[in-house]
Design a protein around this motif. Structure first.
Motif, PDB file in Angstrom:
ATOM      1  N   GLN A 185     -42.486 -28.029  58.527  1.00 57.32           N
ATOM      2  CA  GLN A 185     -42.650 -28.518  59.867  1.00 57.32           C
ATOM      3  C   GLN A 185     -41.627 -27.829  60.979  1.00 57.32           C
ATOM      4  O   GLN A 185     -41.933 -28.075  61.925  1.00 57.32           O
ATOM      5  CB  GLN A 185     -42.703 -29.984  59.999  1.00 57.32           C
ATOM      6  CG  GLN A 185     -42.930 -30.750  61.075  1.00 57.32           C
ATOM      7  CD  GLN A 185     -44.486 -30.385  61.541  1.00 57.32           C
ATOM      8  OE1 GLN A 185     -45.268 -30.970  61.232  1.00 57.32           O
ATOM      9  NE2 GLN A 185     -44.767 -29.357  62.598  1.00 57.32           N
ATOM     10  N   MET A 186     -40.331 -27.632  60.483  1.00 60.43           N
ATOM     11  CA  MET A 186     -39.374 -26.774  61.192  1.00 60.43           C
ATOM     12  C   MET A 186     -40.227 -25.662  61.766  1.00 60.43           C
ATOM     13  O   MET A 186     -39.747 -24.950  62.856  1.00 60.43           O
ATOM     14  CB  MET A 186     -38.204 -26.556  60.477  1.00 60.43           C
ATOM     15  CG  MET A 186     -37.576 -27.939  60.179  1.00 60.43           C
ATOM     16  SD  MET A 186     -35.664 -27.355  59.285  1.00 60.43           S
ATOM     17  CE  MET A 186     -34.989 -26.856  60.387  1.00 60.43           C
ATOM     18  N   LEU A 187     -40.720 -24.994  61.155  1.00 58.61           N
ATOM     19  CA  LEU A 187     -41.437 -23.318  61.240  1.00 58.61           C
ATOM     20  C   LEU A 187     -42.407 -23.552  62.580  1.00 58.61           C
ATOM     21  O   LEU A 187     -42.373 -22.519  63.033  1.00 58.61           O
ATOM     22  CB  LEU A 187     -41.820 -22.926  60.075  1.00 58.61           C
ATOM     23  CG  LEU A 187     -40.802 -22.661  58.900  1.00 58.61           C
ATOM     24  CD1 LEU A 187     -41.325 -22.341  57.558  1.00 58.61           C
ATOM     25  CD2 LEU A 187     -39.931 -21.368  59.407  1.00 58.61           C
ATOM     26  N   THR A 188     -43.276 -24.646  62.483  1.00 64.40           N
ATOM     27  CA  THR A 188     -44.411 -24.511  63.441  1.00 64.40           C
ATOM     28  C   THR A 188     -44.516 -25.796  64.168  1.00 64.40           C
ATOM     29  O   THR A 188     -44.390 -26.954  63.695  1.00 64.40           O
ATOM     30  CB  THR A 188     -45.856 -24.497  62.650  1.00 64.40           C
ATOM     31  OG1 THR A 188     -46.870 -24.282  63.383  1.00 64.40           O
ATOM     32  CG2 THR A 188     -45.866 -25.454  61.346  1.00 64.40           C
ATOM     33  N   PRO A 189     -45.019 -25.651  65.615  1.00 63.48           N
ATOM     34  CA  PRO A 189     -45.295 -26.588  66.401  1.00 63.48           C
ATOM     35  C   PRO A 189     -46.878 -27.169  66.135  1.00 63.48           C
ATOM     36  O   PRO A 189     -47.189 -28.146  66.822  1.00 63.48           O
ATOM     37  CB  PRO A 189     -45.441 -25.867  67.809  1.00 63.48           C
ATOM     38  CG  PRO A 189     -45.779 -24.553  67.615  1.00 63.48           C
ATOM     39  CD  PRO A 189     -45.026 -24.296  66.096  1.00 63.48           C
ATOM     40  N   ASP A 246     -48.843 -29.844  64.153  1.00 64.10           N
ATOM     41  CA  ASP A 246     -48.409 -31.097  63.461  1.00 64.10           C
ATOM     42  C   ASP A 246     -49.046 -31.115  62.133  1.00 64.10           C
ATOM     43  O   ASP A 246     -50.321 -30.918  61.925  1.00 64.10           O
ATOM     44  CB  ASP A 246     -49.107 -32.286  64.218  1.00 64.10           C
ATOM     45  CG  ASP A 246     -48.656 -33.708  63.436  1.00 64.10           C
ATOM     46  OD1 ASP A 246     -48.172 -33.840  62.523  1.00 64.10           O
ATOM     47  OD2 ASP A 246     -48.477 -34.791  64.450  1.00 64.10           O
ATOM     48  N   LEU A 247     -48.277 -31.342  60.978  1.00 69.26           N
ATOM     49  CA  LEU A 247     -48.714 -30.941  59.406  1.00 69.26           C
ATOM     50  C   LEU A 247     -48.813 -32.395  58.791  1.00 69.26           C
ATOM     51  O   LEU A 247     -49.098 -32.504  57.732  1.00 69.26           O
ATOM     52  CB  LEU A 247     -47.715 -30.044  58.905  1.00 69.26           C
ATOM     53  CG  LEU A 247     -47.536 -28.707  59.498  1.00 69.26           C
ATOM     54  CD1 LEU A 247     -46.441 -27.892  58.793  1.00 69.26           C
ATOM     55  CD2 LEU A 247     -48.801 -27.844  59.351  1.00 69.26           C
ATOM     56  N   ARG A 248     -48.571 -33.425  59.345  1.00 67.80           N
ATOM     57  CA  ARG A 248     -48.476 -34.745  58.984  1.00 67.80           C
ATOM     58  C   ARG A 248     -49.778 -35.147  58.166  1.00 67.80           C
ATOM     59  O   ARG A 248     -49.809 -35.622  56.965  1.00 67.80           O
ATOM     60  CB  ARG A 248     -47.970 -35.835  59.803  1.00 67.80           C
ATOM     61  CG  ARG A 248     -46.787 -35.721  60.136  1.00 67.80           C
ATOM     62  CD  ARG A 248     -46.182 -36.945  61.399  1.00 67.80           C
ATOM     63  NE  ARG A 248     -46.953 -36.761  62.440  1.00 67.80           N
ATOM     64  CZ  ARG A 248     -47.020 -37.668  63.339  1.00 67.80           C
ATOM     65  NH1 ARG A 248     -46.046 -38.647  63.432  1.00 67.80           N
ATOM     66  NH2 ARG A 248     -47.963 -37.468  64.457  1.00 67.80           N
ATOM     67  N   SER A 249     -50.856 -34.612  58.675  1.00 67.54           N
ATOM     68  CA  SER A 249     -52.206 -35.104  58.041  1.00 67.54           C
ATOM     69  C   SER A 249     -52.821 -34.006  57.235  1.00 67.54           C
ATOM     70  O   SER A 249     -53.918 -34.181  56.596  1.00 67.54           O
ATOM     71  CB  SER A 249     -53.159 -35.562  59.053  1.00 67.54           C
ATOM     72  OG  SER A 249     -53.308 -34.389  60.084  1.00 67.54           O
ATOM     73  N   MET A 250     -51.982 -32.900  56.982  1.00 68.27           N
ATOM     74  CA  MET A 250     -52.371 -31.798  56.000  1.00 68.27           C
ATOM     75  C   MET A 250     -52.134 -32.299  54.616  1.00 68.27           C
ATOM     76  O   MET A 250     -51.593 -32.863  54.131  1.00 68.27           O
ATOM     77  CB  MET A 250     -51.773 -30.539  56.349  1.00 68.27           C
ATOM     78  CG  MET A 250     -52.295 -29.152  55.627  1.00 68.27           C
ATOM     79  SD  MET A 250     -51.114 -27.887  56.145  1.00 68.27           S
ATOM     80  CE  MET A 250     -51.989 -26.770  55.183  1.00 68.27           C
ATOM     81  N   THR A 282     -45.678 -33.911  68.840  1.00 65.95           N
ATOM     82  CA  THR A 282     -45.725 -34.758  67.669  1.00 65.95           C
ATOM     83  C   THR A 282     -45.055 -33.933  66.603  1.00 65.95           C
ATOM     84  O   THR A 282     -44.872 -34.634  65.297  1.00 65.95           O
ATOM     85  CB  THR A 282     -47.181 -35.391  67.063  1.00 65.95           C
ATOM     86  OG1 THR A 282     -48.006 -34.182  66.916  1.00 65.95           O
ATOM     87  CG2 THR A 282     -47.712 -36.368  68.169  1.00 65.95           C
ATOM     88  N   ALA A 283     -44.943 -32.554  66.963  1.00 65.70           N
ATOM     89  CA  ALA A 283     -44.347 -31.860  65.587  1.00 65.70           C
ATOM     90  C   ALA A 283     -42.707 -32.082  65.969  1.00 65.70           C
ATOM     91  O   ALA A 283     -42.075 -31.000  66.120  1.00 65.70           O
ATOM     92  CB  ALA A 283     -44.603 -30.229  65.820  1.00 65.70           C
ATOM     93  N   GLY A 312     -37.739 -24.872  68.609  1.00 67.42           N
ATOM     94  CA  GLY A 312     -38.447 -24.265  69.655  1.00 67.42           C
ATOM     95  C   GLY A 312     -39.153 -25.298  70.416  1.00 67.42           C
ATOM     96  O   GLY A 312     -40.138 -24.943  71.418  1.00 67.42           O
ATOM     97  N   ARG A 313     -39.175 -26.494  69.895  1.00 69.70           N
ATOM     98  CA  ARG A 313     -39.815 -27.794  70.416  1.00 69.70           C
ATOM     99  C   ARG A 313     -39.771 -28.009  72.039  1.00 69.70           C
ATOM    100  O   ARG A 313     -40.479 -28.032  72.988  1.00 69.70           O
ATOM    101  CB  ARG A 313     -39.771 -28.842  69.478  1.00 69.70           C
ATOM    102  CG  ARG A 313     -40.461 -30.173  69.973  1.00 69.70           C
ATOM    103  CD  ARG A 313     -40.569 -31.288  69.065  1.00 69.70           C
ATOM    104  NE  ARG A 313     -41.168 -32.229  69.694  1.00 69.70           N
ATOM    105  CZ  ARG A 313     -40.706 -33.609  70.263  1.00 69.70           C
ATOM    106  NH1 ARG A 313     -39.378 -33.557  70.580  1.00 69.70           N
ATOM    107  NH2 ARG A 313     -41.227 -34.427  70.719  1.00 69.70           N
TER     108      ARG A 313
END
Ligand code: THG
Length: 367
Positions: free
Chosen positions: A76-80, A82-86, A268-269, A274-275
């Motif tokens: 999750q640090m790597l991408t904007p 949102d991976l929470r529901s993956m 939400t990410a 880079g957020r």
């Protein structure tokens, strides 16, 4: 263009023997590895991809593996996005950005388990950025490049070919999902994905020793389907608007400029590097963006440097990929255009080596 010199730095793949036996005519270098670019001709390969089925050596789509309790936090640090529901079994196309919001890569993330991920990277040395973050933040995670080499099966007959080798279960795999399936007693991730718009699968071949056995099994099983060795096709991927990192975008571009804003959930990410920078650009909106460009006239040459896009004598963008499309009977291209000139049907000029052509901006690609 002269012949490329072989050496240890230019890595072969577990499928290189098969690629050579199939009569490969050209390679490029991608993640320091050989990537075939042509077998018969770009146009013959293109028609065959749209009509039959091909097996592609895309081992150069190297995996960055994250393993350990902090794997999900690092991802999750790597991408904007949102991976929470993956869920495990899913693949996500994910922009990877630096602290300024600049694109570092546009890989496919593969969630194997809560504590185990693969990042199937485009052409940049992402491993070092990921290792740096893991070390700098003292994360409890192992980061390395495993012996995993994707083999793609693409084209309208991909389901039939894959069913013969892996069983009818492949037909039930949904887009950007994967299942663990057996080949010669070994379990491999088989995903419905791939760098074409013709449909198909990617097999993440774990263990180089399985490379040629799997290659040969697919070639033999598909003889009556006219299976052929193939590779990502320049014309087809431009028609389909599939972006090429290093060509169509670099670390000077934000995901929003690349048209990848739909894969960003920057609000939400939480924890994404880079957020803050991306929240700013998402607020204001990009001032230039990727567009489909039609280039008038006969067949364009290979685009191996940016071609300026002009409105009168002002540069308003550039073309970075272009090819003659036999299906559409025109030159299809991908460019980056300033907002003053990015609207549908805007007329521009494009400066090719030694000539100027009329060009037109399109809102959507040829799909
Ligand atoms: N497959 C795998 N790894 C890869 C690629 C791949 N690594 C390198 C490169 N390709 C990464 N770039 C892309 C670009 C586009 C897509 C996948 C990887 C893609 N995009 C679709 C689109 O934009 O419409 C689907 C995205 C979605 O809906 O989630 O497929 O091809 N393993």
């Amino acid at each position: 263009m002269t012949l490329i010199s072989s050496s240890r730095r230019l890595r072969r793949t577990p499928f290189s023997e098969g690629v050579e036996a199939a009569g490969v005519k050209a390679f490029t270098v991608y993640n320091h590895m050989l990537l075939p670019t042509m077998f018969r001709s770009i146009e013959e390969d293109y028609w065959h991809l749209k009509e039959a089925v091909q097996v592609w050596d895309v081992a150069c789509e190297r995996q960055v593996e994250l393993r350990g309790p902090d794997a999900g936090r690092l991802m999750q640090m790597l991408t904007p996005r949102d991976l929470r529901s993956m869920l495990p079994g899913q693949c996500y196309y994910v922009p990877i950005v630096d602290e300024t919001g600049g694109m570092l890569n546009d890989p496919v993330a593969v969630k194997l388990a809560e504590d185990r991920w693969w990042i199937s990277i485009a052409d940049s040395d992402l491993l070092y950025w990921v290792k740096g973050l893991a070390y700098g933040f003292r994360l409890d995670v192992l980061v390395d490049e495993p012996d995993v080499s994707p083999l793609a099966v693409q084209g309208p007959r991909a389901d039939d070919l894959m069913a013969r080798v892996f069983g009818d279960q492949v037909r039930d795999i949904r887009f950007f999902r994967f299942r663990m399936l057996e080949f010669q007693g070994r379990s491999l991730a088989v995903a419905r994905s791939g760098y074409s718009r013709q449909g198909g699968f990617e097999i993440y071949v774990e263990g180089s020793d399985l490379g040629m056995p799997l290659w040969n099994a697919l070639m033999e099983a598909g003889r009556d389907l006219d299976v052929h060795a193939g590779c990502p096709n320049l014309i087809e991927r431009i028609e389909g608007g599939l972006l090429s990192y290093g060509n169509d975008m670099t670390d000077n571009n934000t995901p929003h400029e690349c048209g990848l804003g739909k894969f960003c959930n920057t609000q939400t990410a939480i924890g994404c590097v880079g957020r803050d920078a991306l929240l700013r650009v998402a607020q204001e909106g990009p001032i230039r963006q990727i567009r489909a460009i039609e280039i008038m006239g006969d067949r364009v040459p290979v685009c191996d440097r940016p071609w300026p896009l002009m409105a009168g004598d002002t540069q308003v963008g550039q073309v970075t990929s272009a090819a003659w499309s036999p299906d559409f009977g025109t030159n299809v291209a991908i460019g980056m255009v300033r907002m003053t000139h990015w609207d549908e049907a805007t007329d521009l000029d494009v400066v090719l080596p030694g000539e100027v052509r009329a060009a037109q901006v399109w809102e959507t690609f040829w799909v």
